[in-house]
Scaffold this active site. Structure first.
Site, PDB file in Angstrom:
ATOM      1  N   LEU A   4       4.910  -5.532 -12.902  1.00  0.00           N
ATOM      2  CA  LEU A   4       5.303  -4.891 -11.641  1.00  0.00           C
ATOM      3  C   LEU A   4       6.503  -3.945 -11.779  1.00  0.00           C
ATOM      4  O   LEU A   4       6.397  -2.765 -11.424  1.00  0.00           O
ATOM      5  CB  LEU A   4       5.607  -5.988 -10.597  1.00  0.00           C
ATOM      6  CG  LEU A   4       6.027  -5.476  -9.232  1.00  0.00           C
ATOM      7  CD1 LEU A   4       4.901  -4.691  -8.567  1.00  0.00           C
ATOM      8  CD2 LEU A   4       6.463  -6.632  -8.325  1.00  0.00           C
ATOM      9  N   LYS A  15      -1.444 -21.836 -22.315  1.00  0.00           N
ATOM     10  CA  LYS A  15      -0.054 -22.274 -22.544  1.00  0.00           C
ATOM     11  C   LYS A  15       0.068 -23.784 -22.323  1.00  0.00           C
ATOM     12  O   LYS A  15       0.802 -24.469 -23.035  1.00  0.00           O
ATOM     13  CB  LYS A  15       0.895 -21.510 -21.625  1.00  0.00           C
ATOM     14  CG  LYS A  15       1.010 -20.031 -21.955  1.00  0.00           C
ATOM     15  CD  LYS A  15       1.850 -19.818 -23.203  1.00  0.00           C
ATOM     16  CE  LYS A  15       2.012 -18.359 -23.553  1.00  0.00           C
ATOM     17  NZ  LYS A  15       2.979 -18.112 -24.615  1.00  0.00           N
ATOM     18  N   ARG A  73       7.492 -13.820  -6.370  1.00  0.00           N
ATOM     19  CA  ARG A  73       7.810 -14.251  -7.733  1.00  0.00           C
ATOM     20  C   ARG A  73       9.327 -14.410  -7.880  1.00  0.00           C
ATOM     21  O   ARG A  73      10.103 -13.828  -7.134  1.00  0.00           O
ATOM     22  CB  ARG A  73       7.325 -13.205  -8.756  1.00  0.00           C
ATOM     23  CG  ARG A  73       5.811 -13.053  -8.825  1.00  0.00           C
ATOM     24  CD  ARG A  73       5.162 -14.243  -9.518  1.00  0.00           C
ATOM     25  NE  ARG A  73       3.708 -14.116  -9.600  1.00  0.00           N
ATOM     26  CZ  ARG A  73       2.853 -14.490  -8.644  1.00  0.00           C
ATOM     27  NH1 ARG A  73       3.305 -15.006  -7.516  1.00  0.00           N
ATOM     28  NH2 ARG A  73       1.561 -14.350  -8.820  1.00  0.00           N
ATOM     29  N   TYR A 130      -4.765 -17.646 -18.900  1.00  0.00           N
ATOM     30  CA  TYR A 130      -3.497 -17.518 -19.625  1.00  0.00           C
ATOM     31  C   TYR A 130      -2.645 -18.782 -19.470  1.00  0.00           C
ATOM     32  O   TYR A 130      -2.203 -19.379 -20.462  1.00  0.00           O
ATOM     33  CB  TYR A 130      -2.760 -16.274 -19.105  1.00  0.00           C
ATOM     34  CG  TYR A 130      -1.297 -16.242 -19.423  1.00  0.00           C
ATOM     35  CD1 TYR A 130      -0.853 -16.184 -20.743  1.00  0.00           C
ATOM     36  CD2 TYR A 130      -0.339 -16.269 -18.405  1.00  0.00           C
ATOM     37  CE1 TYR A 130       0.503 -16.162 -21.035  1.00  0.00           C
ATOM     38  CE2 TYR A 130       1.006 -16.255 -18.688  1.00  0.00           C
ATOM     39  CZ  TYR A 130       1.423 -16.197 -20.007  1.00  0.00           C
ATOM     40  OH  TYR A 130       2.767 -16.182 -20.295  1.00  0.00           O
TER      41      TYR A 130
HETATM   42  N1  LIG Z   1       7.022 -11.413 -19.665  1.00  0.00           N
HETATM   43  C1  LIG Z   1       7.073 -12.490 -18.881  1.00  0.00           C
HETATM   44  O1  LIG Z   1       7.423 -12.417 -17.713  1.00  0.00           O
HETATM   45  C2  LIG Z   1       6.716 -13.852 -19.424  1.00  0.00           C
HETATM   46  C3  LIG Z   1       6.783 -14.951 -18.568  1.00  0.00           C
HETATM   47  C4  LIG Z   1       6.417 -16.224 -19.047  1.00  0.00           C
HETATM   48  C5  LIG Z   1       6.092 -16.384 -20.381  1.00  0.00           C
HETATM   49  N2  LIG Z   1       6.056 -15.319 -21.206  1.00  0.00           N
HETATM   50  C6  LIG Z   1       5.725 -15.538 -22.617  1.00  0.00           C
HETATM   51  O2  LIG Z   1       6.781 -15.020 -23.427  1.00  0.00           O
HETATM   52  C7  LIG Z   1       6.272 -14.529 -24.657  1.00  0.00           C
HETATM   53  C8  LIG Z   1       6.734 -13.105 -24.869  1.00  0.00           C
HETATM   54  O3  LIG Z   1       6.295 -12.297 -23.793  1.00  0.00           O
HETATM   55  P1  LIG Z   1       6.598 -10.730 -23.732  1.00  0.00           P
HETATM   56  O4  LIG Z   1       6.573 -10.362 -22.297  1.00  0.00           O
HETATM   57  O5  LIG Z   1       7.785 -10.423 -24.558  1.00  0.00           O
HETATM   58  O6  LIG Z   1       5.289 -10.171 -24.416  1.00  0.00           O
HETATM   59  P2  LIG Z   1       5.109  -9.030 -25.521  1.00  0.00           P
HETATM   60  O7  LIG Z   1       3.665  -8.711 -25.559  1.00  0.00           O
HETATM   61  O8  LIG Z   1       6.080  -7.921 -25.295  1.00  0.00           O
HETATM   62  O9  LIG Z   1       5.525  -9.784 -26.857  1.00  0.00           O
HETATM   63  C9  LIG Z   1       4.651 -10.578 -27.607  1.00  0.00           C
HETATM   64  C10 LIG Z   1       4.805 -10.200 -29.070  1.00  0.00           C
HETATM   65  O10 LIG Z   1       3.962 -11.021 -29.854  1.00  0.00           O
HETATM   66  C11 LIG Z   1       3.284 -10.226 -30.810  1.00  0.00           C
HETATM   67  N3  LIG Z   1       2.030 -10.939 -31.103  1.00  0.00           N
HETATM   68  C12 LIG Z   1       1.043 -11.283 -30.243  1.00  0.00           C
HETATM   69  N4  LIG Z   1       0.058 -11.957 -30.878  1.00  0.00           N
HETATM   70  C13 LIG Z   1       0.435 -12.043 -32.180  1.00  0.00           C
HETATM   71  C14 LIG Z   1      -0.143 -12.623 -33.341  1.00  0.00           C
HETATM   72  N5  LIG Z   1      -1.335 -13.222 -33.302  1.00  0.00           N
HETATM   73  N6  LIG Z   1       0.526 -12.537 -34.510  1.00  0.00           N
HETATM   74  C15 LIG Z   1       1.738 -11.922 -34.582  1.00  0.00           C
HETATM   75  N7  LIG Z   1       2.350 -11.356 -33.520  1.00  0.00           N
HETATM   76  C16 LIG Z   1       1.700 -11.410 -32.335  1.00  0.00           C
HETATM   77  C17 LIG Z   1       3.105  -8.882 -30.138  1.00  0.00           C
HETATM   78  O11 LIG Z   1       2.956  -7.814 -31.043  1.00  0.00           O
HETATM   79  C18 LIG Z   1       4.408  -8.762 -29.346  1.00  0.00           C
HETATM   80  O12 LIG Z   1       5.425  -8.135 -30.116  1.00  0.00           O
HETATM   81  C19 LIG Z   1       4.755 -14.704 -24.576  1.00  0.00           C
HETATM   82  O13 LIG Z   1       4.418 -15.900 -25.222  1.00  0.00           O
HETATM   83  C20 LIG Z   1       4.487 -14.843 -23.083  1.00  0.00           C
HETATM   84  O14 LIG Z   1       3.339 -15.594 -22.824  1.00  0.00           O
HETATM   85  C21 LIG Z   1       6.351 -14.062 -20.764  1.00  0.00           C
HETATM   86  O1  LIG Z   2       0.645  -2.959 -10.290  1.00  0.00           O
HETATM   87  C1  LIG Z   2       0.960  -4.096  -9.900  1.00  0.00           C
HETATM   88  C2  LIG Z   2       1.390  -5.115 -10.808  1.00  0.00           C
HETATM   89  C3  LIG Z   2       1.678  -6.376 -10.306  1.00  0.00           C
HETATM   90  N1  LIG Z   2       1.580  -6.644  -8.986  1.00  0.00           N
HETATM   91  C4  LIG Z   2       1.918  -7.982  -8.470  1.00  0.00           C
HETATM   92  O2  LIG Z   2       3.254  -8.238  -8.813  1.00  0.00           O
HETATM   93  C5  LIG Z   2       3.460  -9.615  -9.123  1.00  0.00           C
HETATM   94  C6  LIG Z   2       4.037  -9.737 -10.510  1.00  0.00           C
HETATM   95  O3  LIG Z   2       3.045  -9.321 -11.435  1.00  0.00           O
HETATM   96  P1  LIG Z   2       3.314  -9.104 -13.002  1.00  0.00           P
HETATM   97  O4  LIG Z   2       4.549  -8.306 -13.200  1.00  0.00           O
HETATM   98  O5  LIG Z   2       2.043  -8.628 -13.614  1.00  0.00           O
HETATM   99  O6  LIG Z   2       3.674 -10.581 -13.497  1.00  0.00           O
HETATM  100  P2  LIG Z   2       2.853 -11.948 -13.328  1.00  0.00           P
HETATM  101  O7  LIG Z   2       1.397 -11.729 -13.247  1.00  0.00           O
HETATM  102  O8  LIG Z   2       3.507 -12.732 -12.224  1.00  0.00           O
HETATM  103  O9  LIG Z   2       3.083 -12.646 -14.724  1.00  0.00           O
HETATM  104  C7  LIG Z   2       4.333 -12.610 -15.400  1.00  0.00           C
HETATM  105  O10 LIG Z   2       5.034 -13.761 -15.077  1.00  0.00           O
HETATM  106  C8  LIG Z   2       4.390 -14.974 -15.450  1.00  0.00           C
HETATM  107  C9  LIG Z   2       5.288 -16.127 -15.037  1.00  0.00           C
HETATM  108  O11 LIG Z   2       5.381 -16.190 -13.640  1.00  0.00           O
HETATM  109  C10 LIG Z   2       4.202 -14.928 -16.966  1.00  0.00           C
HETATM  110  O12 LIG Z   2       3.625 -16.098 -17.422  1.00  0.00           O
HETATM  111  C11 LIG Z   2       3.385 -13.735 -17.404  1.00  0.00           C
HETATM  112  O13 LIG Z   2       3.306 -13.699 -18.826  1.00  0.00           O
HETATM  113  C12 LIG Z   2       4.060 -12.496 -16.916  1.00  0.00           C
HETATM  114  O14 LIG Z   2       3.242 -11.378 -17.195  1.00  0.00           O
HETATM  115  C13 LIG Z   2       2.076 -10.277  -8.992  1.00  0.00           C
HETATM  116  O15 LIG Z   2       1.980 -10.839  -7.724  1.00  0.00           O
HETATM  117  C14 LIG Z   2       1.097  -9.099  -9.089  1.00  0.00           C
HETATM  118  O16 LIG Z   2      -0.098  -9.301  -8.374  1.00  0.00           O
HETATM  119  C15 LIG Z   2       1.157  -5.660  -8.076  1.00  0.00           C
HETATM  120  O17 LIG Z   2       1.057  -5.891  -6.880  1.00  0.00           O
HETATM  121  N2  LIG Z   2       0.875  -4.419  -8.584  1.00  0.00           N
END
Ligand SMILES: NC(=O)c1ccc[n+]([C@@H]2O[C@H](COP(=O)([O-])OP(=O)(O)OC[C@H]3O[C@@H](n4cnc5c(N)ncnc54)[C@H](O)[C@@H]3O)[C@@H](O)[C@H]2O)c1
Ligand SMILES: O=c1ccn([C@@H]2O[C@H](COP(=O)(O)OP(=O)(O)O[C@H]3O[C@H](CO)[C@@H](O)[C@H](O)[C@H]3O)[C@@H](O)[C@H]2O)c(=O)[nH]1
Length: 328
Positions: free
Chosen positions: A189, A144, A220, A140
């Site tokens: 998480l 990016k 984190r 992943y």
């Molecule tokens: N959640 C986090 O902690 C986190 C951290 C770092 C980066 N990001 C990035 O932020 C962005 C949003 O994350 P999120 O947590 O809101 O995820 P999410 O899955 O809730 O949102 C992603 C959205 O993109 C849409 N999507 C995916 N592929 C698509 C495609 N091919 N065409 C059209 N729509 C599509 C999905 O339907 C969804 O609505 C992602 O790029 C993710 O990598 C998230």
């Molecule tokens: O059931 C669970 C789920 C998660 N974790 C741990 O909790 C932490 C956070 O996990 P999670 O909430 O899945 O987030 P990350 O894997 O850290 O990834 C998030 O944060 C990243 C940035 O740090 C983003 O890039 C990703 O898209 C987003 O999913 C990690 O250490 C996991 O191993 C557990 O121990 N148990």
């Protein structure tokens, strides 16, 4: 400005859209709803489509006379990316390229890109600054980073200016309790711990307690989703005023272990959370903590939700009011 928000119906995207609605910009959401929810963006112009559909992207750029793009659409689960890399290279790189090519062909000059802390891998020093080495430990993060390289080349060759925002762990929900995190299946998480608090799951599995951290569990940096959303608006404004590409970290600058997060959910919800230690999840770095000094200094970003407790309170408001999420 007319702004296209890809992935705008998702968790972070819907919060970005909420903040954009209060500005003078027109917003168009482009999402295939594979993870997103129509109810998260009520009343917003919406195109249901996939990034792999270049024709629809071109049509949308023209129809709405798009000036800038906020590109959130992606697959984003660390664990899944290790089991199914093909899905990640295809969606996050190939489909993303369609978007950039459509921008070039339709003369759209600005893009804010959702990058991630996962581009760093195991950091050399903490807190992580933007000039830290980038060596992803999971597919992943690698996709990016690949997209960031592509952005750099598209800037040099076609003049597309980008802001790459490297988010740390997005958490919490809109203060109104109207929108929040709803993934099925849930893997993150905090929402999983909320499901335990709500009695929807028996326990939370802690993925490894043998890391080199204070209590052995991963650390984190959790950032509130609205603080994150506001950074997109600052990034867009900076692109438009300065016409210059840049990369910024976004986190709170404080790290919490998995155990500390569970304890905080117990405190906020008043519920006891059963936990069990299981094996490590492949691809997980031990510690990710951001330095966000650069965006604070250069763009004036100021997080409002600067404590884990405040972040978890907003998450609890959403999950306790919407135990079935958007329930579509
Ligand atoms: N959640 C986090 O902690 C986190 C951290 C770092 C980066 N990001 C990035 O932020 C962005 C949003 O994350 P999120 O947590 O809101 O995820 P999410 O899955 O809730 O949102 C992603 C959205 O993109 C849409 N999507 C995916 N592929 C698509 C495609 N091919 N065409 C059209 N729509 C599509 C999905 O339907 C969804 O609505 C992602 O790029 C993710 O990598 C998230
Ligand atoms: O059931 C669970 C789920 C998660 N974790 C741990 O909790 C932490 C956070 O996990 P999670 O909430 O899945 O987030 P990350 O894997 O850290 O990834 C998030 O944060 C990243 C940035 O740090 C983003 O890039 C990703 O898209 C987003 O999913 C990690 O250490 C996991 O191993 C557990 O121990 N148990």
């Amino acid at each position: 400005m007319n702004i296209l928000v890809t992935g705008g119906a998702g968790y972070i995207g819907s919060h970005v859209v909420r903040e954009l609605i209060g500005t003078k910009n027109n917003v168009v959401v482009f999402d295939n709803l594979q993870k997103g929810h129509r109810d998260a963006i009520k009343g917003v112009t919406f195109v249901e489509g996939d990034l792999n559909n270049k024709e629809l992207l071109d049509k949308t750029m023209k129809k709405y006379d798009i000036d800038s793009v906020i590109h959130l659409a992606a697959d984003s689960l660390v664990g899944e990316s290790m089991e199914n890399p093909s899905k990640y290279y295809t969606n996050n790189v190939c489909s993303g390229l369609n978007l950039l090519n459509s921008m070039v062909e339709n003369n759209v000059k600005y893009i804010v890109f959702s990058s991630t802390a996962a581009v760093y891998g195991e950091p050399k020093s903490i807190p992580i600054t933007e000039d830290n080495e980038t060596k992803p430990t999971n597919v992943y993060g690698e996709t990016k980073l690949m997209f960031e390289s592509i952005l750099k080349r598209y800037d040099e060759a076609y003049g597309i200016k980008y802001m790459s925002l490297r988010y740390f762990n997005a958490a919490g929900a809109h203060i109104s309790g109207e929108i929040g995190e709803d993934h099925n299946p849930e893997t993150h998480l905090i929402p999983i711990i909320m499901q335990v608090a709500l009695g929807q799951r028996e326990k939370i599995f802690i993925f490894g307690d043998d890391y080199d951290t204070k209590d052995g569990t991963c650390i984190r940096d959790y950032i509130h989703v609205t603080d994150l959303a506001n950074a997109h608006i600052l990034a867009l404004e900076a692109l438009e005023s300065e016409n210059k590409s840049n990369i910024y970290n976004l986190g709170n600058g404080e790290g919490f272990s998995v155990r500390e997060v569970i304890d905080m959910v117990e405190k906020v919800t008043g519920k006891s959370i059963t936990r069990e230690v299981s094996g490590r999840r492949p691809g997980d770095p031990a510690v990710l903590i951001a330095s966000s000094e650069k965006i604070i200094k250069e763009l004036g970003w100021k997080p409002r939700f600067d404590s884990l407790e405040k972040i978890i309170e907003t998450a609890w408001k959403w999950h306790s009011n919407n135990p079935k999420g958007y329930d579509e």
